[in-house]
Design an enzyme around this catalytic site. Sequence first.
Site, mmCIF file in Angstrom:
data_model
loop_
_atom_site.group_PDB
_atom_site.id
_atom_site.type_symbol
_atom_site.label_atom_id
_atom_site.label_comp_id
_atom_site.label_asym_id
_atom_site.label_seq_id
_atom_site.Cartn_x
_atom_site.Cartn_y
_atom_site.Cartn_z
ATOM 1 N N ILE A 108 0.826 -1.209 0.000
ATOM 2 C CA ILE A 108 0.000 0.000 0.000
ATOM 3 C C ILE A 108 0.865 1.265 0.000
ATOM 4 O O ILE A 108 0.434 2.323 -0.453
ATOM 5 C CB ILE A 108 -0.959 -0.047 1.218
ATOM 6 C CG1 ILE A 108 -2.234 0.694 0.948
ATOM 7 C CG2 ILE A 108 -0.292 0.416 2.496
ATOM 8 C CD1 ILE A 108 -3.347 0.330 1.904
ATOM 9 N N ASN A 156 12.091 -7.847 6.803
ATOM 10 C CA ASN A 156 12.215 -7.307 8.161
ATOM 11 C C ASN A 156 11.727 -8.363 9.143
ATOM 12 O O ASN A 156 10.668 -8.968 8.927
ATOM 13 C CB ASN A 156 11.390 -6.026 8.297
ATOM 14 C CG ASN A 156 11.904 -4.917 7.398
ATOM 15 O OD1 ASN A 156 13.104 -4.818 7.136
ATOM 16 N ND2 ASN A 156 11.004 -4.091 6.891
ATOM 17 N N GLN A 213 9.880 -4.697 11.475
ATOM 18 C CA GLN A 213 8.686 -5.458 11.065
ATOM 19 C C GLN A 213 7.462 -4.887 11.778
ATOM 20 O O GLN A 213 7.439 -4.814 13.014
ATOM 21 C CB GLN A 213 8.842 -6.950 11.402
ATOM 22 C CG GLN A 213 7.673 -7.785 10.873
ATOM 23 C CD GLN A 213 7.811 -9.281 11.160
ATOM 24 O OE1 GLN A 213 8.740 -9.728 11.833
ATOM 25 N NE2 GLN A 213 6.865 -10.051 10.640
ATOM 26 N N HIS A 242 6.598 -11.754 5.427
ATOM 27 C CA HIS A 242 6.480 -11.182 4.083
ATOM 28 C C HIS A 242 7.849 -10.764 3.571
ATOM 29 O O HIS A 242 8.739 -10.405 4.338
ATOM 30 C CB HIS A 242 5.530 -9.977 4.074
ATOM 31 C CG HIS A 242 5.870 -8.921 5.072
ATOM 32 N ND1 HIS A 242 5.508 -9.004 6.407
ATOM 33 C CD2 HIS A 242 6.552 -7.752 4.947
ATOM 34 C CE1 HIS A 242 5.951 -7.936 7.046
ATOM 35 N NE2 HIS A 242 6.602 -7.159 6.178
ATOM 36 N N HIS A 277 9.611 -8.083 0.984
ATOM 37 C CA HIS A 277 9.440 -6.882 0.148
ATOM 38 C C HIS A 277 10.267 -7.051 -1.120
ATOM 39 O O HIS A 277 11.462 -7.367 -1.053
ATOM 40 C CB HIS A 277 9.998 -5.637 0.860
ATOM 41 C CG HIS A 277 9.256 -5.220 2.086
ATOM 42 N ND1 HIS A 277 8.308 -4.212 2.077
ATOM 43 C CD2 HIS A 277 9.327 -5.658 3.367
ATOM 44 C CE1 HIS A 277 7.842 -4.046 3.308
ATOM 45 N NE2 HIS A 277 8.444 -4.905 4.103
HETATM 46 P P1 5GP Z 1 7.122 -4.320 7.427
HETATM 47 O O1 5GP Z 1 7.491 -2.981 7.978
HETATM 48 O O2 5GP Z 1 6.337 -5.157 8.430
HETATM 49 O O3 5GP Z 1 8.281 -5.082 6.860
HETATM 50 O O4 5GP Z 1 6.187 -4.040 6.195
HETATM 51 C C1 5GP Z 1 4.800 -4.071 6.242
HETATM 52 C C2 5GP Z 1 4.322 -3.454 4.954
HETATM 53 O O5 5GP Z 1 2.932 -3.744 4.830
HETATM 54 C C3 5GP Z 1 4.473 -1.939 4.893
HETATM 55 O O6 5GP Z 1 5.334 -1.591 3.829
HETATM 56 C C4 5GP Z 1 3.034 -1.436 4.673
HETATM 57 O O7 5GP Z 1 2.961 -0.369 3.741
HETATM 58 C C5 5GP Z 1 2.330 -2.671 4.161
HETATM 59 N N1 5GP Z 1 0.916 -2.722 4.502
HETATM 60 C C6 5GP Z 1 0.374 -2.521 5.739
HETATM 61 N N2 5GP Z 1 -0.960 -2.676 5.687
HETATM 62 C C7 5GP Z 1 -1.269 -2.994 4.401
HETATM 63 C C8 5GP Z 1 -2.513 -3.261 3.740
HETATM 64 O O8 5GP Z 1 -3.596 -3.266 4.320
HETATM 65 N N3 5GP Z 1 -2.431 -3.539 2.404
HETATM 66 C C9 5GP Z 1 -1.244 -3.553 1.734
HETATM 67 N N4 5GP Z 1 -1.291 -3.843 0.426
HETATM 68 N N5 5GP Z 1 -0.066 -3.299 2.335
HETATM 69 C C10 5GP Z 1 -0.078 -3.015 3.650
#
Ligand code: 5GP
Length: 138
Positions: free
Chosen positions: A31, A86, A93, A99, A101
């Site tokens: 997103i 992450n 994270q 997940h 990226h």
């Molecule tokens: P993290 O920081 O955990 O490695 O990354 C989580 C990612 O999930 C972030 O880049 C954030 O923008 C994405 N994200 C969080 N909520 C949503 C959502 O509801 N839909 C989508 N498509 N991405 C999300």
Amino acid sequence: MSDCIFCKIVNGEIPCYKVYEDAEVLAFLDISQTTKGHTLVIPKEHFDNILYCPEDLLGKVIRVAQKIAQAEVTTLGAQGVNIIINTNEVAGQTVMHFHVHVIPRYSDNDKLRLEFLSNKLEKLNLPSIAEDISKSIK
Ligand code: 5GP
Ligand code: ZN
């Protein structure tokens, strides 16, 4: 019913822009779109992070990340990609569903900043650190 956002995406309770799907793996646009095409690859089954993801499934997730990276280079015109995992809050994270990226890079002037600052190596016992890690690998 899970409270996990990514489980909700898997179950169709929250919409996403889907990029890839098979029986075990889903990929969709992040997103935040740090750069154009920023994609997340997840196992459909919930594991908090890479530390808990079974080996076979991890291989499948990484293979899908590679395919998406290839597509970003060939189709979106990316000159490179960063593939980032992450793990736990201290490492950034925020969503506790494993997940990967896949972030296409178009120039060094885009919105992603990654910096590996050098540590003071003389204060670290490198042979001992290497041995500690090595001997606890299962
Ligand atoms: P993290 O920081 O955990 O490695 O990354 C989580 C990612 O999930 C972030 O880049 C954030 O923008 C994405 N994200 C969080 N909520 C949503 C959502 O509801 N839909 C989508 N498509 N991405 C999300
Ligand atoms: Zn989940």
